[in-house]
Design a protein around this motif. Structure first.
Motif, short mmCIF file in Angstrom:
data_model
loop_
_atom_site.label_atom_id
_atom_site.label_comp_id
_atom_site.label_asym_id
_atom_site.label_seq_id
_atom_site.Cartn_x
_atom_site.Cartn_y
_atom_site.Cartn_z
N ALA A 76 0.83 -1.21 0.00
CA ALA A 76 0.00 0.00 0.00
C ALA A 76 0.86 1.26 0.00
O ALA A 76 0.47 2.29 -0.57
N THR A 119 1.51 2.02 -3.50
CA THR A 119 0.33 2.61 -4.14
C THR A 119 0.22 4.09 -3.79
O THR A 119 -0.06 4.93 -4.65
N SER A 178 -4.30 -2.18 -1.97
CA SER A 178 -5.52 -1.47 -2.38
C SER A 178 -5.63 -0.17 -1.61
O SER A 178 -5.54 -0.13 -0.38
N GLY A 217 -9.37 2.89 -4.43
CA GLY A 217 -9.80 2.31 -5.69
C GLY A 217 -8.68 1.80 -6.56
O GLY A 217 -8.93 1.24 -7.63
N GLY A 257 -5.41 -0.80 -7.01
CA GLY A 257 -4.91 -2.05 -6.48
C GLY A 257 -3.95 -2.69 -7.46
O GLY A 257 -3.64 -2.13 -8.52
N ASP A 258 -3.48 -3.87 -7.13
CA ASP A 258 -2.43 -4.51 -7.91
C ASP A 258 -2.85 -4.75 -9.35
O ASP A 258 -2.12 -4.40 -10.29
N ARG A 259 -4.01 -5.32 -9.57
CA ARG A 259 -4.42 -5.64 -10.94
C ARG A 259 -4.58 -4.38 -11.78
O ARG A 259 -4.11 -4.32 -12.91
N ARG A 260 -5.22 -3.38 -11.21
CA ARG A 260 -5.47 -2.16 -11.97
C ARG A 260 -4.16 -1.44 -12.31
O ARG A 260 -3.98 -0.92 -13.42
#
Length: 331
Positions: free
Chosen positions: A176, A179, A230, A233, A235-238
């Motif tokens: 995080a 992110t 995350s 809104g 996160g890893d995939r996005r």
């Protein structure tokens, strides 16, 4: 509860005022004009969390052993500030409310008997006058430590801080932090050109530069084996999908962030430091991307160029034309 807050700037002042309003006994540290203002007039908070006027104890160092400590200094000031208070606070739970990747580890090294945690705050607040803070964007904050799930101590401290503002205990805190580092890529360009974050994102040329710095950060994180946490809104995939997008498509990400900010001008923390004539955190934001890239055997030319331009603005005290950014950042 007795809560000590080391560093009463934008976020420190926000937490101090709201925790005092919630009934906690708060002591803060500050320096110079900020300390003088808090001692004489208290901390005045306005904006998203309403009006608050907190009369709190203030000094250059904490004077009473607290039950909980928040470290809210700029990243470059954290080690000195923690060391100055270490004799009093070692053994007390410590929450580092700070940008960058290294704050919690630094606190744990300096305070070996303390449970050290971090908070990732998406709150946007302007602190352009000593002792006066205006919150321009409200948001939940995220508390945790390490790579595992949130533990009981994290949940306990999150509940205490939630007396003032929503704080959520999360797992995978290191991911995080990365992110949040991507979100903080919104800081450099506004600090270079002297415009609000919203103005910069609305400018299609400058938005491309911001997007490039974000994409480069994600790619460096992937190379370093990061699994992005995350946050807001994201996160890893996005983010992995974002890293593969053409810049023209990827510009949707800063535009979505800009929508969350609303219409009140957000200067960004880096620009606020420039306007106060103080060193910025750029070496712990864009600069840490460059260092992490080197550890992965890569380069990070976009963030390297932005770091250099922010340092130029720091040294001169004068903002640069957008044309300099567009000419010198390989975006």
């Amino acid at each position: 509860m007795r809560i000590g807050i080391i560093g009463a700037g934008a976020l420190g002042g926000t937490f101090a005022a709201l925790l005092a309003r919630a009934g906690h006994e708060v002591e803060v540290t500050a320096r110079g004009a900020g300390l003088e203002a808090i001692r004489s007039r208290g901390i005045r908070l306005s904006g998203g969390y309403g009006e608050a006027h907190a009369r709190v104890a203030a000094g250059e160092a904490l004077t009473v052993r607290p039950d909980l400590v928040l470290v809210c200094t700029k990243a470059q000031d954290a080690e000195a500030a923690i060391s100055a208070n270490a004799a009093l606070i070692d053994g007390v739970p410590v929450v580092v409310v700070q940008n960058g990747l290294d704050g919690v580890d630094a606190a744990a090294r300096l305070l070996p008997r303390s449970a050290c945690m971090g908070v990732l705050s998406i709150i946007a607040a302007n602190y352009t006058e000593p002792g006066v803070v205006r919150v321009t964007t409200t948001a939940a904050s995220y508390l945790g430590r390490g790579d595992g799930p949130a533990d009981d101590e994290c949940r306990r401290v999150a509940a205490i801080l939630s007396d003032a503002v929503p704080v959520i205990a999360i797992g995978g805190f290191r991911g995080a932090q990365w992110t949040k580092l991507i979100v903080n890529m919104l800081n450099a360009v506004p600090a270079i050109v002297g415009r609000s974050v919203q103005d910069v994102v609305d400018d299609r040329h400058l938005r491309r530069v911001v997007t490039a710095s974000m994409r480069e950060t994600v790619r460096v994180g992937i190379a370093r084996g990061v699994r992005f946490g995350s946050l807001q809104g994201l996160g890893d995939r996005r983010l992995r999908l974002f890293a593969r997008m053409p810049l023209a498509v990827g510009q949707l990400l800063p535009r979505l962030m800009r929508v969350r900010m609303g219409s009140v001008p957000n200067l960004g923390s880096t620009q606020q430091s420039v306007r106060r004539g103080q060193p910025t955190e750029v070496d712990f934001l864009n600069g840490v991307v460059v260092r992490e890239a080197a550890r992965a055997g890569l380069s990070a030319p976009v963030n390297a160029a932005l770091t250099a331009l922010v340092h130029e603005v720091e040294a001169s005290g004068a903002f640069l034309p957008a044309s300099r950014v567009l000419a010198e950042v390989p975006a």
